[in-house]
Design an enzyme around this catalytic site. Structure first.
Site, PDB file in Angstrom:
ATOM      1  N   ILE A 301       0.814  -1.215   0.000  1.00  0.00           N
ATOM      2  CA  ILE A 301       0.000   0.000   0.000  1.00  0.00           C
ATOM      3  C   ILE A 301       0.847   1.265   0.000  1.00  0.00           C
ATOM      4  O   ILE A 301       0.330   2.369  -0.067  1.00  0.00           O
ATOM      5  CB  ILE A 301      -0.981   0.043   1.200  1.00  0.00           C
ATOM      6  CG1 ILE A 301      -0.247  -0.232   2.504  1.00  0.00           C
ATOM      7  CG2 ILE A 301      -2.130  -0.932   0.999  1.00  0.00           C
ATOM      8  CD1 ILE A 301      -1.120  -0.056   3.735  1.00  0.00           C
ATOM      9  N   GLY A 302       2.144   1.114   0.077  1.00  0.00           N
ATOM     10  CA  GLY A 302       2.995   2.299   0.029  1.00  0.00           C
ATOM     11  C   GLY A 302       4.429   1.913  -0.240  1.00  0.00           C
ATOM     12  O   GLY A 302       4.860   0.808   0.086  1.00  0.00           O
ATOM     13  N   ARG A 303       5.150   2.826  -0.873  1.00  0.00           N
ATOM     14  CA  ARG A 303       6.571   2.589  -1.102  1.00  0.00           C
ATOM     15  C   ARG A 303       7.330   3.803  -0.611  1.00  0.00           C
ATOM     16  O   ARG A 303       6.911   4.932  -0.842  1.00  0.00           O
ATOM     17  CB  ARG A 303       6.854   2.426  -2.596  1.00  0.00           C
ATOM     18  CG  ARG A 303       6.286   1.163  -3.193  1.00  0.00           C
ATOM     19  CD  ARG A 303       6.419   1.226  -4.720  1.00  0.00           C
ATOM     20  NE  ARG A 303       5.458   0.338  -5.369  1.00  0.00           N
ATOM     21  CZ  ARG A 303       5.691  -0.931  -5.632  1.00  0.00           C
ATOM     22  NH1 ARG A 303       6.857  -1.471  -5.306  1.00  0.00           N
ATOM     23  NH2 ARG A 303       4.773  -1.674  -6.216  1.00  0.00           N
ATOM     24  N   GLY A 304       8.423   3.581   0.074  1.00  0.00           N
ATOM     25  CA  GLY A 304       9.210   4.717   0.553  1.00  0.00           C
ATOM     26  C   GLY A 304      10.677   4.408   0.447  1.00  0.00           C
ATOM     27  O   GLY A 304      11.051   3.284   0.109  1.00  0.00           O
ATOM     28  N   GLY A 305      11.489   5.404   0.722  1.00  0.00           N
ATOM     29  CA  GLY A 305      12.925   5.232   0.653  1.00  0.00           C
ATOM     30  C   GLY A 305      13.400   4.138   1.612  1.00  0.00           C
ATOM     31  O   GLY A 305      14.429   3.522   1.405  1.00  0.00           O
ATOM     32  N   TYR A 306      12.622   3.905   2.660  1.00  0.00           N
ATOM     33  CA  TYR A 306      13.051   2.946   3.666  1.00  0.00           C
ATOM     34  C   TYR A 306      12.588   1.530   3.371  1.00  0.00           C
ATOM     35  O   TYR A 306      13.066   0.588   3.971  1.00  0.00           O
ATOM     36  CB  TYR A 306      12.502   3.362   5.028  1.00  0.00           C
ATOM     37  CG  TYR A 306      13.188   4.585   5.513  1.00  0.00           C
ATOM     38  CD1 TYR A 306      14.265   4.488   6.370  1.00  0.00           C
ATOM     39  CD2 TYR A 306      12.792   5.826   5.069  1.00  0.00           C
ATOM     40  CE1 TYR A 306      14.931   5.608   6.790  1.00  0.00           C
ATOM     41  CE2 TYR A 306      13.455   6.959   5.478  1.00  0.00           C
ATOM     42  CZ  TYR A 306      14.520   6.847   6.337  1.00  0.00           C
ATOM     43  OH  TYR A 306      15.178   7.952   6.741  1.00  0.00           O
ATOM     44  N   ASN A 308       8.974  -0.955   1.692  1.00  0.00           N
ATOM     45  CA  ASN A 308       7.554  -0.948   1.339  1.00  0.00           C
ATOM     46  C   ASN A 308       6.665  -1.045   2.566  1.00  0.00           C
ATOM     47  O   ASN A 308       7.071  -1.531   3.611  1.00  0.00           O
ATOM     48  CB  ASN A 308       7.244  -2.121   0.425  1.00  0.00           C
ATOM     49  CG  ASN A 308       7.889  -1.933  -0.939  1.00  0.00           C
ATOM     50  OD1 ASN A 308       8.220  -0.805  -1.322  1.00  0.00           O
ATOM     51  ND2 ASN A 308       8.073  -3.021  -1.652  1.00  0.00           N
ATOM     52  N   VAL A 309       5.428  -0.603   2.389  1.00  0.00           N
ATOM     53  CA  VAL A 309       4.415  -0.774   3.421  1.00  0.00           C
ATOM     54  C   VAL A 309       3.359  -1.732   2.878  1.00  0.00           C
ATOM     55  O   VAL A 309       2.895  -1.583   1.742  1.00  0.00           O
ATOM     56  CB  VAL A 309       3.760   0.573   3.786  1.00  0.00           C
ATOM     57  CG1 VAL A 309       2.756   0.383   4.913  1.00  0.00           C
ATOM     58  CG2 VAL A 309       4.819   1.586   4.200  1.00  0.00           C
ATOM     59  N   ASP A 424       9.736  14.843   9.437  1.00  0.00           N
ATOM     60  CA  ASP A 424       9.268  14.577   8.077  1.00  0.00           C
ATOM     61  C   ASP A 424       7.742  14.648   8.005  1.00  0.00           C
ATOM     62  O   ASP A 424       7.103  13.737   7.502  1.00  0.00           O
ATOM     63  CB  ASP A 424       9.792  13.215   7.613  1.00  0.00           C
ATOM     64  CG  ASP A 424       9.717  13.062   6.095  1.00  0.00           C
ATOM     65  OD1 ASP A 424       9.569  14.082   5.401  1.00  0.00           O
ATOM     66  OD2 ASP A 424       9.787  11.918   5.611  1.00  0.00           O
TER      67      ASP A 424
END
Ligand SMILES: *[C@@H]1O[C@H](CO)[C@@H](O)[C@H](O)[C@H]1NC(C)=O
Ligand SMILES: *[C@@H]1O[C@H](CO)[C@@H](O)[C@H](O)[C@H]1NC(C)=O
Ligand SMILES: *[C@@H]1O[C@H](CO)[C@@H](O)[C@H](O)[C@H]1NC(C)=O
Ligand SMILES: *[C@@H]1O[C@H](CO)[C@@H](O)[C@H](O)[C@H]1NC(C)=O
Length: 635
Positions: A301-306, A308-309, A424
């Site tokens: 449901i989400g992708r980030g620099g850290y 995936n979610v 952030d």
């Protein structure tokens, strides 16, 4: 003749300062020109506390470095000139703050004036490291007068990006380190007016001309005294009113807290049955795998620099969000578990609650760290404003989101132990539950503030367009950087425009600058986009003003999150927004201009004293209350 020469040599040897003897190299004269700083200071300036004095000293030095860079292509004077440069600076400083020993008071080592960022000393080295395209970006943002807020903000934003991306190495000492280099460079080469230009000094080095011409000094002084007296009276009246108000509020809070405690107790008991003494669950990798159908792609449901979610369902049927961190090693696990414990202990209705975590090593994907949180049914604020949801949020919902976010942040800053700076805040990190209650998410970047309030962090974390200028530029991190980002999110919420968007002239534009311009033109309500059930104009106007105040480029002008919550939930008036800081001793015309625009702010960087007691009504900051009222009525 030769005896004469011998004697004068001997004399020179005796008189020369000790350091030159103890160093291998002889001391050479300082190549920096400190004369250019004289225009920024005034001998009548009252002494401020030494921490702020040191900050001025640093900013001045960086400006002088920039001038040197422009002339010679070198960022810093050579090491053998270090002690003569400090002496030269000390001589200049004596004129303005008598008896202030720069190196001793500010903890600078002599060599630091010649040591900077990652061993970069020349313009060419800097340009090679940063690369042409980043340099072009800086030039395109900074090649203009930086006198006004808007160009200044685009320039500092691009400089902040530069230090965050390329200058991540070690700085030696704290004089002109990596965070200072982009400004030093920009004033020397990206901007046509040079470091001593008023706009550049103000925008890039946060220095303002302070010298008042002698004829005007007396009048200025009298005016300041008058203003101070008036202000004192206001403070007195305000103080009485404020303490009464505080008392009422305290009683209200107490009642609310009692109620909260009860709720908390119930929740705690429920969770305790799941995990024994602590509320935090340590999941096994198998449980996580099963919950996410083995990290199925459709569960992302989400992708980030850290990392995936994922969305997942636990064996008890509850839906959760799982954040999976990439590239970690088993070595940091103890630390990670500790941080997670601390984060989990911070609980508030407007903060995403942590349910548990998991660390494991598998053969296929290596070491894993996963955080498990409650799933938020309504996604993020970003999704609703700019993403997949079709219906525009109504005003009552937006208001609820704004208030919830403010309360969550206020709790992070003042309620949590230790206090937490989020770093952030952005629309993606404001999640919405099924009742559209806002929950601040993602403490992944938040680091706990050490004792003492301000510190300089070496690495800037955050997202373009949401970053406070002082954080982007100097890495100076305080709660007020969160306040800035919060102001930006609020403006997105009100206007439906992105923090960093492209305007009608297809120029990149910051939503804060755009809103600021409208507010200054008296078109405050034009900031608010069309939406269902739009609220009363006084309320909308208040929200806009609070947002603009929060995203003020000058740190001291921003309220605290506690103050924001008060302004939003009570009818506490919004203080007038300072157009820009007036130096401690200002030109009389400035003061007249400011007083006629209803916004007097005798600025030192100390704080925001006038804030709570400001008597003017929200509209008055434009100085034409009637016309703005009629705009309001005309709608
Ligand atoms: C130093 O700067 C001042 C003001 O810009 C200028 O007048 C002076 O000539 C400079 N001195 C040197 C040695 O370059
Ligand atoms: C610079 O660093 C030294 C030691 O690292 C410290 O004592 C001093 O307070 C710092 N000065 C400033 C102005 O940050
Ligand atoms: C800087 O240069 C010195 C001496 O040449 C070297 O010892 C040091 O490791 C260098 N530091 C960095 C960050 O490159
Ligand atoms: C800045 O812009 C001007 C004209 O717009 C141009 O002549 C100049 O070369 C530019 N400066 C830099 C450093 O690119």
């Amino acid at each position: 003749m030769s005896i004469h020469l011998f004697l004068s040599l001997l004399l020179a040897l005796i008189l020369s300062p000790i350091p030159s003897l103890s160093q291998q190299n002889d001391t050479v004269p300082c190549p920096l020109n400190f004369t250019i700083l004289e225009q920024f200071a005034d001998s009548n300036r009252p002494q401020v506390d030494s921490k702020i004095e040191c900050q001025y000293i640093l900013q001045g030095l960086r400006l002088v470095d920039s001038n040197y860079l422009q002339l010679t292509g070198n960022f810093l004077p050579p090491l053998n000139a270090a002690s003569s440069c400090w002496s030269a600076y000390q001589t200049l400083a004596e004129k303005f703050v008598a008896g202030f020993d720069i190196r001793a008071s500010c903890g600078f080592q002599t060599s630091w004036i010649s040591q900077g960022c990652m061993n970069i000393t020349t313009k060419d080295q800097f340009e090679a490291l940063v690369g042409q395209s980043a340099l072009n970006d800086v030039v395109s943002n900074c090649n203009q007068s930086l006198e006004n807020n808007s160009p200044c903000a685009s320039c500092t934003t691009s400089l902040g990006g530069l230090s965050a991306t390329y200058l991540t190495g070690e700085s030696i000492g704290n004089v002109s380190g990596c965070t200072a280099y982009p400004s030093i460079y920009a004033a020397a080469f990206a901007n046509p007016y040079g470091p001593a230009d008023h706009g550049n000094a103000k925008c890039l080095f946060q220095l303002d001309f302070a010298a008042a011409s002698p004829g005007k000094k007396k009048r200025t002084l009298i005016l300041i005294v008058l203003v101070a007296c008036g202000f004192g009276l206001l403070v007195l009246i305000g103080g009485i009113w404020f303490s009464w108000h505080k008392y009422e509020e305290y009683m209200m809070k107490k009642r609310r807290k009692d109620a909260n405690d009860k709720i908390e107790l119930g929740l705690g008991n429920a969770l305790e049955s799941i995990s024994g003494s602590t509320t935090l669950v340590k999941f096994t990798f198998e449980e996580i795998s099963k919950a996410t159908k083995n990290f199925a792609r459709e569960n992302i449901i989400g992708r980030g620099g850290y990392g995936n979610v994922y969305k997942g369902t636990l064996s008890d049927g509850s839906e959760v969000a799982l954040k999976r961190f990439k590239n970690c090693s088993a070595a940091g696990d103890a630390n990670f578990a500790h941080e997670v414990e601390v984060i989990a202990s911070v609980r508030h209705v407007n903060l995403v609650a942590l349910r548990g975590y998991c660390t494991a090593t598998t053969h296929l994907v290596g070491h894993q760290r996963i955080i498990v949180c409650d799933l938020m049914k309504n996604g993020s604020l970003h999704d609703h404003l700019f993403g997949t949801f079709e219906n525009k949020l109504s005003w009552p919902i937006r208001q609820r989101i704004a208030l919830g976010t403010a309360r969550g942040l206020a709790y992070l800053h003042d309620g949590a132990q230790p206090s937490i700076i989020h770093r952030d805040i952005k629309a993606n990190n404001i999640l919405l539950d099924e009742d559209f209650e806002a929950k601040v998410a993602d403490f992944g970047l938040a680091k706990f503030t050490p004792e003492g309030m301000t510190h300089l962090s070496t690495r800037v974390a955050g997202t373009m367009g949401y970053l406070a200028p002082e954080y982007a530029l100097y890495g100076q991190l305080t709660e007020k950087s969160d306040v800035y980002s919060f102001g930006v999110v609020m403006l997105e919420l009100l206007s439906g425009k992105k923090a960093l968007h492209v305007n009608n002239e297809s120029q990149p534009s910051l939503v804060t600058d755009w809103a600021w311009t409208l507010v200054r033109e008296g078109k405050t309500l034009d900031v608010v986009e069309d939406m269902p059930e739009k609220g009363p104009s006084e309320v909308l106007e208040k929200y806009v003003l609070v947002s603009v105040l929060c995203s003020h480029p000058q740190l001291y002008a921003r309220p605290t999150m506690d103050q924001v919550v008060k302004m939003l939930e009570t009818d506490l008036v919004v203080p007038s927004i300072p157009e820009r800081p007036i130096p401690l001793v200002a030109e009389i015309d400035d003061i007249e201009r400011y007083s006629s625009s209803g916004s007097i702010q005798l600025s030192s960087t100390v704080g925001f004293q006038t804030y709570t007691f400001e008597s003017s009504l929200p509209r008055d900051h434009k100085g034409d209350g009637e016309s703005s009222t009629s705009t309001t009525d005309g709608r």
